[in-house]
Design a protein around this motif. Structure first.
Motif, mmCIF file in Angstrom:
data_model
loop_
_atom_site.group_PDB
_atom_site.id
_atom_site.type_symbol
_atom_site.label_atom_id
_atom_site.label_comp_id
_atom_site.label_asym_id
_atom_site.label_seq_id
_atom_site.Cartn_x
_atom_site.Cartn_y
_atom_site.Cartn_z
ATOM 1 N N PHE A 38 -56.554 28.245 5.097
ATOM 2 C CA PHE A 38 -57.665 27.302 4.214
ATOM 3 C C PHE A 38 -57.037 27.030 2.955
ATOM 4 O O PHE A 38 -56.064 27.443 2.538
ATOM 5 C CB PHE A 38 -58.805 28.441 3.550
ATOM 6 C CG PHE A 38 -59.606 29.107 4.527
ATOM 7 C CD1 PHE A 38 -60.690 28.601 5.312
ATOM 8 C CD2 PHE A 38 -59.095 30.374 5.220
ATOM 9 C CE1 PHE A 38 -61.405 29.041 6.310
ATOM 10 C CE2 PHE A 38 -59.847 31.019 6.226
ATOM 11 C CZ PHE A 38 -60.958 30.464 6.929
ATOM 12 N N GLY A 39 -57.518 25.795 2.443
ATOM 13 C CA GLY A 39 -57.154 25.120 1.308
ATOM 14 C C GLY A 39 -58.058 25.501 0.214
ATOM 15 O O GLY A 39 -57.832 26.351 -0.210
ATOM 16 N N PHE A 92 -61.921 29.074 -5.274
ATOM 17 C CA PHE A 92 -60.460 28.689 -5.179
ATOM 18 C C PHE A 92 -60.068 27.463 -4.929
ATOM 19 O O PHE A 92 -60.753 26.841 -4.229
ATOM 20 C CB PHE A 92 -59.951 29.701 -3.980
ATOM 21 C CG PHE A 92 -58.329 29.507 -4.002
ATOM 22 C CD1 PHE A 92 -57.434 30.034 -4.751
ATOM 23 C CD2 PHE A 92 -57.852 28.696 -2.999
ATOM 24 C CE1 PHE A 92 -56.072 29.933 -4.772
ATOM 25 C CE2 PHE A 92 -56.439 28.484 -3.080
ATOM 26 C CZ PHE A 92 -55.442 29.053 -3.812
ATOM 27 N N THR A 93 -59.357 26.779 -5.777
ATOM 28 C CA THR A 93 -58.638 25.497 -5.709
ATOM 29 C C THR A 93 -57.321 25.688 -5.750
ATOM 30 O O THR A 93 -56.596 26.128 -6.411
ATOM 31 C CB THR A 93 -59.112 24.684 -6.937
ATOM 32 O OG1 THR A 93 -60.317 24.673 -6.886
ATOM 33 C CG2 THR A 93 -58.456 23.020 -6.480
ATOM 34 N N ALA A 94 -56.736 25.211 -4.501
ATOM 35 C CA ALA A 94 -55.271 25.485 -3.949
ATOM 36 C C ALA A 94 -54.399 24.511 -5.037
ATOM 37 O O ALA A 94 -54.673 23.533 -5.807
ATOM 38 C CB ALA A 94 -55.110 24.675 -2.694
ATOM 39 N N VAL A 123 -66.492 29.123 2.711
ATOM 40 C CA VAL A 123 -66.832 27.780 2.941
ATOM 41 C C VAL A 123 -65.867 27.032 2.344
ATOM 42 O O VAL A 123 -65.344 27.082 1.316
ATOM 43 C CB VAL A 123 -68.085 27.721 1.894
ATOM 44 C CG1 VAL A 123 -68.754 26.133 2.036
ATOM 45 C CG2 VAL A 123 -69.472 28.300 2.325
ATOM 46 N N ARG A 124 -65.588 26.009 3.376
ATOM 47 C CA ARG A 124 -64.259 25.061 2.722
ATOM 48 C C ARG A 124 -64.894 24.046 1.815
ATOM 49 O O ARG A 124 -66.075 23.535 1.811
ATOM 50 C CB ARG A 124 -63.804 24.229 3.990
ATOM 51 C CG ARG A 124 -62.893 25.140 4.939
ATOM 52 C CD ARG A 124 -62.133 24.438 5.986
ATOM 53 N NE ARG A 124 -61.330 25.102 6.868
ATOM 54 C CZ ARG A 124 -61.527 25.792 7.752
ATOM 55 N NH1 ARG A 124 -62.737 25.958 8.156
ATOM 56 N NH2 ARG A 124 -60.456 26.621 8.226
ATOM 57 N N LYS A 125 -64.108 23.570 0.859
ATOM 58 C CA LYS A 125 -64.424 22.669 -0.057
ATOM 59 C C LYS A 125 -63.969 21.269 0.074
ATOM 60 O O LYS A 125 -62.985 21.190 0.762
ATOM 61 C CB LYS A 125 -64.107 22.978 -1.555
ATOM 62 C CG LYS A 125 -64.958 24.273 -2.085
ATOM 63 C CD LYS A 125 -64.594 24.357 -3.527
ATOM 64 C CE LYS A 125 -63.209 25.182 -4.076
ATOM 65 N NZ LYS A 125 -63.053 25.258 -5.396
#
Length: 181
Positions: free
Chosen positions: A35-36, A112-114, A179-181
């Motif tokens: 995941f990103g 979370f923001t990579a 959930v991917r953003k």
């Protein structure tokens, strides 16, 4: 739109772990998917280990992208330090200790923001995280300046797995979705 990583039937979306007979996931699990940027929900239950002290008290953690650990530890009644439940090792203590007593189901809801890197692989922005522990914000827009101890990879701009640390304590998990953003 959520990716259900564990819903109680099997551990097929993870390596290194298994589902128990009562439909729970054991510690040591690493998601097969990477995941990103994402939002994640996880429920966890810490064991009752009355003779244990410090990091021996039902120790685990969730590694975001395999890089940044949010501690899971029986910290009921303790101070709420960076190495206790909700803490991010060597980076930040939770705003308050919201750890329930052992054998009680708890939740993390993590946004979370990579970290961002440029074409040459140089980091241009730190990862950021907002975490709710049992429904209350304990970290908000917290920048993560680097990976935490035990990380499985460096900050290189690639997606990473969700990893549930194994310190040999019987920590259990259920209802894990992303959930991917």
């Amino acid at each position: 739109g959520a990716v259900v990583l564990f819903g109680g039937k099997d551990a097929n979306d993870f390596t290194g772990s298994q589902a128990t007979e009562d439909g729970l996931l054991t510690q040591g699990a690493t998601s097969k998917e990477r995941f990103g940027d994402f939002s994640l929900h996880i429920e966890f239950r810490l064991p009752y280990m009355p003779a244990a002290r410090g990091q021996g008290r039902g120790n685990s953690g969730i590694y975001l992208q395999g890089r940044y650990e949010v501690q899971m530890l029986d910290s009921f009644g303790l101070e709420g330090k960076d190495n206790e439940c909700g803490g991010i090792y060597k980076i930040a203590s939770p705003k308050q200790n919201l750890c329930f007593s052992p054998l009680t189901w708890q939740t993390y809801d993590i946004d979370f923001t990579a970290a961002k890197v440029d074409a040459e692989g140089k980091k241009t922005a730190n990862a950021k995280v907002t975490i709710k522990h049992n429904g209350v914000v304990i970290h908000e827009g917290l920048e993560l300046p680097g990976v935490t101890g035990g990380a499985s990879s460096k900050e290189d701009g690639t997606p990473g797995p969700i990893h549930l640390q194994n310190h040999g304590n019987p920590v259990r998990y259920r209802n894990i979705w992303v959930v991917r953003k």
